[in-house]
Design a protein around this motif. Structure first.
Motif, mmCIF file in Angstrom:
data_model
loop_
_atom_site.group_PDB
_atom_site.id
_atom_site.type_symbol
_atom_site.label_atom_id
_atom_site.label_comp_id
_atom_site.label_asym_id
_atom_site.label_seq_id
_atom_site.Cartn_x
_atom_site.Cartn_y
_atom_site.Cartn_z
ATOM 1 N N GLU A 173 0.805 -1.229 0.000
ATOM 2 C CA GLU A 173 0.000 0.000 0.000
ATOM 3 C C GLU A 173 0.837 1.278 0.000
ATOM 4 O OE1 GLU A 173 -2.731 -0.215 3.187
ATOM 5 O OE2 GLU A 173 -4.221 -1.392 2.083
ATOM 6 N N PRO A 174 2.013 1.320 0.662
ATOM 7 C CA PRO A 174 2.805 2.558 0.568
ATOM 8 C C PRO A 174 3.250 2.888 -0.852
ATOM 9 C CG PRO A 174 3.559 1.207 2.407
ATOM 10 C CD PRO A 174 2.595 0.376 1.623
ATOM 11 N N LEU A 175 3.311 1.897 -1.728
ATOM 12 C CA LEU A 175 3.805 2.130 -3.085
ATOM 13 C C LEU A 175 2.705 2.580 -4.031
ATOM 14 C CD1 LEU A 175 6.151 -0.960 -3.402
ATOM 15 C CD2 LEU A 175 6.878 1.404 -3.368
ATOM 16 N N ALA A 176 1.534 1.957 -3.976
ATOM 17 C CA ALA A 176 0.482 2.253 -4.957
ATOM 18 C C ALA A 176 -0.842 1.709 -4.453
ATOM 19 C CB ALA A 176 0.831 1.627 -6.316
ATOM 20 N N ASN A 177 -1.917 2.119 -5.133
ATOM 21 C CA ASN A 177 -3.249 1.587 -4.880
ATOM 22 C C ASN A 177 -3.553 0.497 -5.907
ATOM 23 O OD1 ASN A 177 -3.729 3.501 -2.801
ATOM 24 N ND2 ASN A 177 -4.262 5.033 -4.345
ATOM 25 N N PHE A 178 -4.254 -0.541 -5.471
ATOM 26 C CA PHE A 178 -4.549 -1.669 -6.339
ATOM 27 C C PHE A 178 -6.057 -1.910 -6.367
ATOM 28 C CE2 PHE A 178 -0.258 -2.298 -4.822
ATOM 29 C CZ PHE A 178 0.426 -2.713 -5.955
ATOM 30 N N SER A 179 -6.564 -2.247 -7.540
ATOM 31 C CA SER A 179 -7.946 -2.699 -7.689
ATOM 32 C C SER A 179 -7.940 -4.010 -8.454
ATOM 33 C CB SER A 179 -8.791 -1.647 -8.422
ATOM 34 O OG SER A 179 -8.332 -1.471 -9.739
ATOM 35 N N ILE A 180 -8.837 -4.917 -8.061
ATOM 36 C CA ILE A 180 -8.850 -6.277 -8.602
ATOM 37 C C ILE A 180 -10.221 -6.570 -9.180
ATOM 38 C CG2 ILE A 180 -8.468 -8.715 -8.083
ATOM 39 C CD1 ILE A 180 -6.786 -7.891 -5.725
ATOM 40 N N ASP A 181 -10.237 -7.193 -10.357
ATOM 41 C CA ASP A 181 -11.479 -7.711 -10.916
ATOM 42 C C ASP A 181 -11.199 -9.045 -11.595
ATOM 43 O OD1 ASP A 181 -10.229 -7.030 -13.279
ATOM 44 O OD2 ASP A 181 -11.434 -5.242 -13.606
#
Length: 540
Positions: A247-255
């Motif tokens: 999470e400190p590096l980037a935001n992620f979304s999954i589908d």
């Protein structure tokens, strides 16, 4: 003329807000200093009483590298030496190195970007006989010291003996010059001899504030296979712990999605020796394009997309195996494409019985699948699995899929990459605005540029201070502000015209009006000269 020219000049001048040009020019000559804090703790039996009198002790070491004429790197290592406390001695008396690592972590958590090395005696039972250094899941390592270095040697000789191995530990657990140089690929040209770092930097996605992860199940033969996969539970169990740590590096979304009648773009060949169909390494490049057309795209987001495809072969081409260039079967039966994603072939021919009735209900083993996808995800996000030197033992990364020191190593690289990209963007924008003087620089662009420059200066300062978390945060802010300024719609080149086009527009408008004015001015000048002649004649 007196009224019209100033009015025309005022109403047609280009508004250009102030930009910190001098500070941008300073950033063009990038001088980065990376400071790492190392704490070396001597356990009982590793130093003599005489040597203990000179501890605690702090030493600094600098290492400078000139990358090119505009970029230089400086690595500063602050090493503090001390003896172990009573509670640390109790933690080091655990049966295994993994339990000792956990106990030491419970005592005190090391800050982000730091490293603690515990020097243990040669007779310790924590390490196997052929292991000199143990690297745990956190930011700690165990280093075995030989008896010959403890008896009859001074403290300086002992530290000289430990220094090479501690430096190897730093390069493995913190950062190395190879990793940092590869992170500067947007700014400098990598040397051809550094093939491993070039391959790693080309494989991983570029740094981004967010990523989209898509899991796709390809069922080319739904009449034969009725596939069931618990993708939601598998993501929560195997993927989400890794993304939470990142999470400190980037935001992620999954589908996720299921695609029916999705075929590979290559016809597999039947191998009589293995009694199976095979895909060789040369044909793998032709697999992605036909499948990618079926995947769709997330038009609502500009973030990079990581695609993970699980392909179940149809009954007529099963089993299907992937072969490497040596004609050997790939153990994982999967491959990945740099900066795109990965594909795994999942054979289900073992579900076929002697009296099979189609369609066959198949429950996919998600633990096996997610183990492959997790390894591919680590590579695509830039988590480099370096081969440890001889005598080094690296503990498994655990349920989170990422060790603390691996996260630190990735944060060092991402911080430098963000700084390099943001400085390149800002200096390119400043050069563009300087070359084209009639581009409007509104207050919003000036604010974004100033914000990017300020964040860059803070990120460089935090790297120099060794505050890795703050350096990464400021570098992310810098790259976001620089991208917003560079791609602002008001800077579109179609809104501006070269000088020759301006003359082509204005001459047809002003030339008919200027001709009578010029003729009148010539007539007035002629009359004035005539009057002067007449006056001179009368005077004579």
């Amino acid at each position: 003329i007196i009224i019209g020219v100033p009015l025309w000049w005022r109403t047609t001048e280009t508004y250009r807000a102030w930009l910190p040009v001098s500070q941008i020019q300073e950033l063009a000559n990038l001088e980065l200093q990376l400071s790492a804090d190392v704490e070396v703790v001597f356990a009982r039996g590793t130093v003599t009483p005489e040597q203990q009198k000179k501890i605690p002790l702090t030493l600094s070491q600098d290492d400078e590298h000139v990358v090119d004429e505009d970029t230089s790197l400086r690595y500063r290592y602050e090493t503090r030496y001390r003896t172990a406390t009573i509670m640390e001695e109790d933690a080091l008396n655990q049966p295994t190195a993994a339990e000792a690592d956990l106990s030491l972590h419970m005592l005190s958590e090391s800050p982000c970007g730091s490293l603690v090395v515990y020097v243990v005696p040669e007779s310790t039972s924590l390490l196997p006989e052929d292991v000199e250094v143990y690297i745990g899941q956190r930011r700690t390592a165990l280093l075995r010291i030989g008896t010959q270095m403890r008896v009859g040697r001074t403290l300086d000789q002992l530290l000289d003996h430990l220094e090479p191995r501690i430096k190897k530990l730093l390069q493995l657990m913190s950062f190395s010059h190879t990793d940092i140089t590869a992170a500067l690929s947007d700014r400098v040209r990598l040397s051809p001899g550094n093939k491993e770092s070039i391959a790693d930097s080309m494989r991983a996605f570029k740094s981004s504030p967010g990523y989209e992860i898509t899991f796709s199940l390809l069922n080319p033969d739904p009449k034969s296979h009725r596939l069931h996969w618990d993708i939601e539970g598998a993501v929560q169990t195997f993927i989400q712990p890794l993304l939470t740590k990142l999470e400190p590096l980037a935001n992620f979304s999954i589908d996720s999605q299921i695609l029916y009648y999705a075929m590979l773009g290559v016809n597999p060949r039947f191998d009589n020796s293995h009694n199976a169909y095979t895909l060789n390494a040369d044909s793998l490049a032709h697999v992605i394009n036909p499948v990618e057309a079926r995947l769709g795209s997330n038009a609502a987001s500009s973030n990079p997309v990581l695609n993970f495809l699980l392909y179940v072969p149809d009954a007529n081409h099963s089993p299907l195996y992937i072969q490497d260039r040596k004609k050997q079967q790939v153990p994982s039966n999967a491959f990945h494409s740099p900066r795109w994603g990965g594909i795994m072939v999942y054979n289900v021919n073992s579900f076929y019985g002697p009296d099979v009735a189609f369609p066959v209900d198949i429950n996919i083993n998600m633990a096996k699948v997610m183990g492959v996808f997790l390894a591919q995800l680590r590579l695509l996000l830039g988590v480099q699995s370096s081969t440890p030197p001889p005598g080094f033992l690296v503990a498994p990364c655990g349920s989170s899929g990422l060790a603390d020191w691996e996260l630190d190593r990735l944060m060092w690289s991402r911080s430098v990459e963000n700084i390099a990209t943001a400085t390149t963007t800002i200096t390119s924008l400043a050069q563009l605005l300087d070359q084209i003087g009639n581009i409007v620089i509104n207050d919003n662009i000036a604010q974004q540029v100033s914000s990017a420059v300020t964040s860059l200066q803070l990120a460089v300062a935090e790297l120099e201070s060794g505050n890795l978390g703050f350096a990464l945060q400021y570098s992310k802010e810098a790259i976001l502000a620089s991208e917003r300024a560079f791609f602002d719609p008001s800077l579109l080149h179609l809104l501006y015209f070269p000088d020759d086009q301006k003359f082509a527009i204005y001459i047809p408008l002003f030339l008919p009006m200027c001709v009578p004015i010029l003729l009148s001015l010539l007539k007035i000048a002629s009359e004035v000269r005539q009057r002067r002649r007449d006056k001179q004649t009368k005077t004579d």
